[in-house]
Design a protein around this motif. Structure first.
Motif, PDB file in Angstrom:
ATOM      1  N   GLY A 155      34.393  37.025  39.760  1.00  0.00           N
ATOM      2  CA  GLY A 155      35.932  37.819  39.771  1.00  0.00           C
ATOM      3  C   GLY A 155      35.917  39.154  40.453  1.00  0.00           C
ATOM      4  O   GLY A 155      36.784  39.880  40.363  1.00  0.00           O
ATOM      5  N   VAL A 156      34.776  39.172  41.440  1.00  0.00           N
ATOM      6  CA  VAL A 156      34.866  40.430  42.069  1.00  0.00           C
ATOM      7  C   VAL A 156      35.880  40.827  43.203  1.00  0.00           C
ATOM      8  O   VAL A 156      36.492  41.667  43.104  1.00  0.00           O
ATOM      9  CB  VAL A 156      33.387  40.742  42.810  1.00  0.00           C
ATOM     10  CG1 VAL A 156      33.265  41.896  43.649  1.00  0.00           C
ATOM     11  CG2 VAL A 156      32.338  40.784  41.663  1.00  0.00           C
ATOM     12  N   GLY A 157      35.987  39.626  43.856  1.00  0.00           N
ATOM     13  CA  GLY A 157      37.163  39.609  44.804  1.00  0.00           C
ATOM     14  C   GLY A 157      38.554  39.779  44.089  1.00  0.00           C
ATOM     15  O   GLY A 157      39.475  40.482  44.378  1.00  0.00           O
ATOM     16  N   ARG A 158      38.793  39.307  42.993  1.00  0.00           N
ATOM     17  CA  ARG A 158      40.074  39.237  42.305  1.00  0.00           C
ATOM     18  C   ARG A 158      40.248  40.918  41.591  1.00  0.00           C
ATOM     19  O   ARG A 158      41.173  41.499  41.827  1.00  0.00           O
ATOM     20  CB  ARG A 158      40.243  38.291  41.221  1.00  0.00           C
ATOM     21  CG  ARG A 158      41.477  38.323  40.365  1.00  0.00           C
ATOM     22  CD  ARG A 158      41.625  36.977  39.347  1.00  0.00           C
ATOM     23  NE  ARG A 158      41.680  35.915  40.104  1.00  0.00           N
ATOM     24  CZ  ARG A 158      42.781  35.446  40.801  1.00  0.00           C
ATOM     25  NH1 ARG A 158      43.685  36.091  40.971  1.00  0.00           N
ATOM     26  NH2 ARG A 158      42.672  34.091  41.348  1.00  0.00           N
ATOM     27  N   ALA A 159      39.158  41.334  41.096  1.00  0.00           N
ATOM     28  CA  ALA A 159      39.358  42.457  40.568  1.00  0.00           C
ATOM     29  C   ALA A 159      39.642  43.580  41.782  1.00  0.00           C
ATOM     30  O   ALA A 159      40.444  44.615  41.494  1.00  0.00           O
ATOM     31  CB  ALA A 159      37.774  42.945  39.928  1.00  0.00           C
ATOM     32  N   LEU A 206      37.084  51.310  48.074  1.00  0.00           N
ATOM     33  CA  LEU A 206      36.709  51.249  46.960  1.00  0.00           C
ATOM     34  C   LEU A 206      35.328  50.495  46.616  1.00  0.00           C
ATOM     35  O   LEU A 206      35.029  49.835  47.729  1.00  0.00           O
ATOM     36  CB  LEU A 206      37.875  50.268  46.190  1.00  0.00           C
ATOM     37  CG  LEU A 206      39.292  50.955  46.177  1.00  0.00           C
ATOM     38  CD1 LEU A 206      40.219  49.929  45.497  1.00  0.00           C
ATOM     39  CD2 LEU A 206      39.387  52.065  45.484  1.00  0.00           C
ATOM     40  N   VAL A 207      34.675  50.497  45.427  1.00  0.00           N
ATOM     41  CA  VAL A 207      33.647  49.587  45.215  1.00  0.00           C
ATOM     42  C   VAL A 207      33.791  48.919  43.763  1.00  0.00           C
ATOM     43  O   VAL A 207      34.683  49.358  43.141  1.00  0.00           O
ATOM     44  CB  VAL A 207      32.283  50.346  45.230  1.00  0.00           C
ATOM     45  CG1 VAL A 207      31.901  50.861  46.469  1.00  0.00           C
ATOM     46  CG2 VAL A 207      32.297  51.481  44.138  1.00  0.00           C
ATOM     47  N   ALA A 208      33.432  47.845  43.680  1.00  0.00           N
ATOM     48  CA  ALA A 208      33.491  47.024  42.518  1.00  0.00           C
ATOM     49  C   ALA A 208      31.957  47.035  42.088  1.00  0.00           C
ATOM     50  O   ALA A 208      31.263  46.717  42.756  1.00  0.00           O
ATOM     51  CB  ALA A 208      33.752  45.605  42.700  1.00  0.00           C
ATOM     52  N   ALA A 209      31.565  47.699  40.923  1.00  0.00           N
ATOM     53  CA  ALA A 209      30.368  47.863  40.510  1.00  0.00           C
ATOM     54  C   ALA A 209      29.912  47.125  39.031  1.00  0.00           C
ATOM     55  O   ALA A 209      31.067  46.927  38.387  1.00  0.00           O
ATOM     56  CB  ALA A 209      29.830  49.304  40.523  1.00  0.00           C
ATOM     57  N   HIS A 238      34.416  41.102  32.769  1.00  0.00           N
ATOM     58  CA  HIS A 238      34.738  42.607  32.344  1.00  0.00           C
ATOM     59  C   HIS A 238      33.793  43.438  32.414  1.00  0.00           C
ATOM     60  O   HIS A 238      34.047  44.707  32.066  1.00  0.00           O
ATOM     61  CB  HIS A 238      35.282  42.488  30.984  1.00  0.00           C
ATOM     62  CG  HIS A 238      36.324  41.609  30.603  1.00  0.00           C
ATOM     63  ND1 HIS A 238      37.875  42.074  31.214  1.00  0.00           N
ATOM     64  CD2 HIS A 238      36.834  40.407  30.256  1.00  0.00           C
ATOM     65  CE1 HIS A 238      38.696  41.177  31.059  1.00  0.00           C
ATOM     66  NE2 HIS A 238      38.135  40.283  30.483  1.00  0.00           N
ATOM     67  N   ARG A 239      32.726  43.248  33.003  1.00  0.00           N
ATOM     68  CA  ARG A 239      31.436  44.196  33.097  1.00  0.00           C
ATOM     69  C   ARG A 239      31.665  44.617  34.797  1.00  0.00           C
ATOM     70  O   ARG A 239      30.749  45.350  35.183  1.00  0.00           O
ATOM     71  CB  ARG A 239      30.216  43.524  32.947  1.00  0.00           C
ATOM     72  CG  ARG A 239      30.084  43.030  31.507  1.00  0.00           C
ATOM     73  CD  ARG A 239      28.795  42.348  31.323  1.00  0.00           C
ATOM     74  NE  ARG A 239      29.179  41.007  31.997  1.00  0.00           N
ATOM     75  CZ  ARG A 239      28.290  40.025  31.977  1.00  0.00           C
ATOM     76  NH1 ARG A 239      27.256  40.207  31.359  1.00  0.00           N
ATOM     77  NH2 ARG A 239      28.667  39.029  32.481  1.00  0.00           N
ATOM     78  N   ILE A 240      32.697  44.400  35.362  1.00  0.00           N
ATOM     79  CA  ILE A 240      32.924  44.909  36.690  1.00  0.00           C
ATOM     80  C   ILE A 240      33.835  46.207  36.725  1.00  0.00           C
ATOM     81  O   ILE A 240      34.910  46.086  36.030  1.00  0.00           O
ATOM     82  CB  ILE A 240      33.658  43.839  37.471  1.00  0.00           C
ATOM     83  CG1 ILE A 240      32.808  42.498  37.470  1.00  0.00           C
ATOM     84  CG2 ILE A 240      34.068  44.405  39.034  1.00  0.00           C
ATOM     85  CD1 ILE A 240      33.613  41.375  38.485  1.00  0.00           C
ATOM     86  N   HIS A 241      33.459  47.308  37.248  1.00  0.00           N
ATOM     87  CA  HIS A 241      34.369  48.456  37.350  1.00  0.00           C
ATOM     88  C   HIS A 241      34.547  48.788  38.723  1.00  0.00           C
ATOM     89  O   HIS A 241      33.816  48.786  39.547  1.00  0.00           O
ATOM     90  CB  HIS A 241      33.431  49.659  36.592  1.00  0.00           C
ATOM     91  CG  HIS A 241      34.113  50.576  36.568  1.00  0.00           C
ATOM     92  ND1 HIS A 241      35.142  51.346  36.034  1.00  0.00           N
ATOM     93  CD2 HIS A 241      33.710  51.903  37.400  1.00  0.00           C
ATOM     94  CE1 HIS A 241      35.562  52.599  36.324  1.00  0.00           C
ATOM     95  NE2 HIS A 241      34.667  52.752  37.224  1.00  0.00           N
ATOM     96  N   VAL A 242      35.771  48.770  38.906  1.00  0.00           N
ATOM     97  CA  VAL A 242      36.397  49.361  40.391  1.00  0.00           C
ATOM     98  C   VAL A 242      36.858  50.650  40.595  1.00  0.00           C
ATOM     99  O   VAL A 242      37.602  50.953  39.571  1.00  0.00           O
ATOM    100  CB  VAL A 242      37.631  48.344  40.593  1.00  0.00           C
ATOM    101  CG1 VAL A 242      38.043  48.710  42.080  1.00  0.00           C
ATOM    102  CG2 VAL A 242      37.384  46.808  40.678  1.00  0.00           C
ATOM    103  N   ARG A 243      36.193  51.174  41.234  1.00  0.00           N
ATOM    104  CA  ARG A 243      36.567  52.872  41.449  1.00  0.00           C
ATOM    105  C   ARG A 243      36.630  53.100  42.819  1.00  0.00           C
ATOM    106  O   ARG A 243      36.073  52.361  43.850  1.00  0.00           O
ATOM    107  CB  ARG A 243      35.410  53.744  40.717  1.00  0.00           C
ATOM    108  CG  ARG A 243      34.044  53.239  41.078  1.00  0.00           C
ATOM    109  CD  ARG A 243      32.970  54.077  40.566  1.00  0.00           C
ATOM    110  NE  ARG A 243      31.811  53.776  40.847  1.00  0.00           N
ATOM    111  CZ  ARG A 243      31.087  53.964  41.947  1.00  0.00           C
ATOM    112  NH1 ARG A 243      31.771  54.605  43.010  1.00  0.00           N
ATOM    113  NH2 ARG A 243      29.804  53.435  41.848  1.00  0.00           N
ATOM    114  N   ARG A 244      37.063  54.351  43.330  1.00  0.00           N
ATOM    115  CA  ARG A 244      36.765  54.924  44.546  1.00  0.00           C
ATOM    116  C   ARG A 244      35.177  55.056  44.754  1.00  0.00           C
ATOM    117  O   ARG A 244      34.559  55.357  44.090  1.00  0.00           O
ATOM    118  CB  ARG A 244      37.460  56.579  44.829  1.00  0.00           C
ATOM    119  CG  ARG A 244      39.069  56.301  44.472  1.00  0.00           C
ATOM    120  CD  ARG A 244      39.879  55.874  45.779  1.00  0.00           C
ATOM    121  NE  ARG A 244      39.516  56.817  46.995  1.00  0.00           N
ATOM    122  CZ  ARG A 244      40.211  57.875  47.278  1.00  0.00           C
ATOM    123  NH1 ARG A 244      41.491  58.386  46.156  1.00  0.00           N
ATOM    124  NH2 ARG A 244      40.149  58.579  48.328  1.00  0.00           N
ATOM    125  N   ALA A 245      35.150  54.670  46.218  1.00  0.00           N
ATOM    126  CA  ALA A 245      33.583  54.916  46.470  1.00  0.00           C
ATOM    127  C   ALA A 245      33.285  56.405  46.740  1.00  0.00           C
ATOM    128  O   ALA A 245      34.229  57.184  47.188  1.00  0.00           O
ATOM    129  CB  ALA A 245      33.552  54.254  47.952  1.00  0.00           C
TER     130      ALA A 245
END
Length: 167
Positions: A98-102, A56-59, A3-10
């Motif tokens: 879980g980065v790929g799944r997010a 997108l990036v997962a940060a 849950h510390r992964i934030h997906v957003r527009r790059a």
């Protein structure tokens, strides 16, 4: 999923982090058909410069470090533009979080919200077991496998899966 992964527009400022995730994957030559000696400028053009693509990036939510990236866009223009295509990369040191799944969920949700009717992956290397398992768990099926279509640096000639799911 972590849950510390934030997906957003790059953003343009994300490029150094995106390149840090992309470069080792592209150099390894095990999962992408891009040349292993692709330059950073060429990779940036391919990954972020395609008209109509959403990147997108997962940060990491704590420090902002890019853990992975994805892009989606129409698979074909015109009469084929209602089917999306996507590409994903998880930084080698971020695997198993879980980065790929997010990223997968974010891309599927974004494509659906933008009116795409389906998504297709044109070239999933059949020996990329983690990716194949992830995409199957997200509802994709293998439509076909093109035999010996990918020259893997370790396994030699292996197949490329064409994977699909409706949205």
């Amino acid at each position: 999923m972590d849950h510390r992964i934030h997906v957003r527009r790059a953003t343009d400022e994300d490029w150094p982090g995106i390149w840090q995730a992309l470069e080792p994957v592209l150099r390894a030559g095990e999962t992408y058909t891009y040349p292993r000696d692709i330059t950073e400028d060429e990779a940036r053009t391919v990954w972020t410069g395609t008209p109509g693509a959403r990147v997108l990036v997962a940060a990491d939510a704590a420090d902002g470090r890019v853990l992975g990236t994805a892009k989606y866009l129409p698979n074909h223009p015109g009469a084929g533009a209602h089917v999306a295509n996507a590409s994903f990369v998880v930084a080698p040191d971020a695997g198993g979080r879980g980065v790929g799944r997010a990223l997968g969920h974010a891309v599927l949700d974004g494509a659906r919200a933008e009116g795409y009717r389906a998504m297709v992956f044109n070239a999933v290397v059949e020996t990329n077991d983690r990716a194949v398992a992830l995409w199957r768990s997200l509802g994709f099926t293998v439509l076909a496998t093109v035999p010996e279509a990918f020259d893997h640096p370790t396994h030699g000639l292996v197949g490329l899966h064409i994977m699909h799911r409706t949205l």
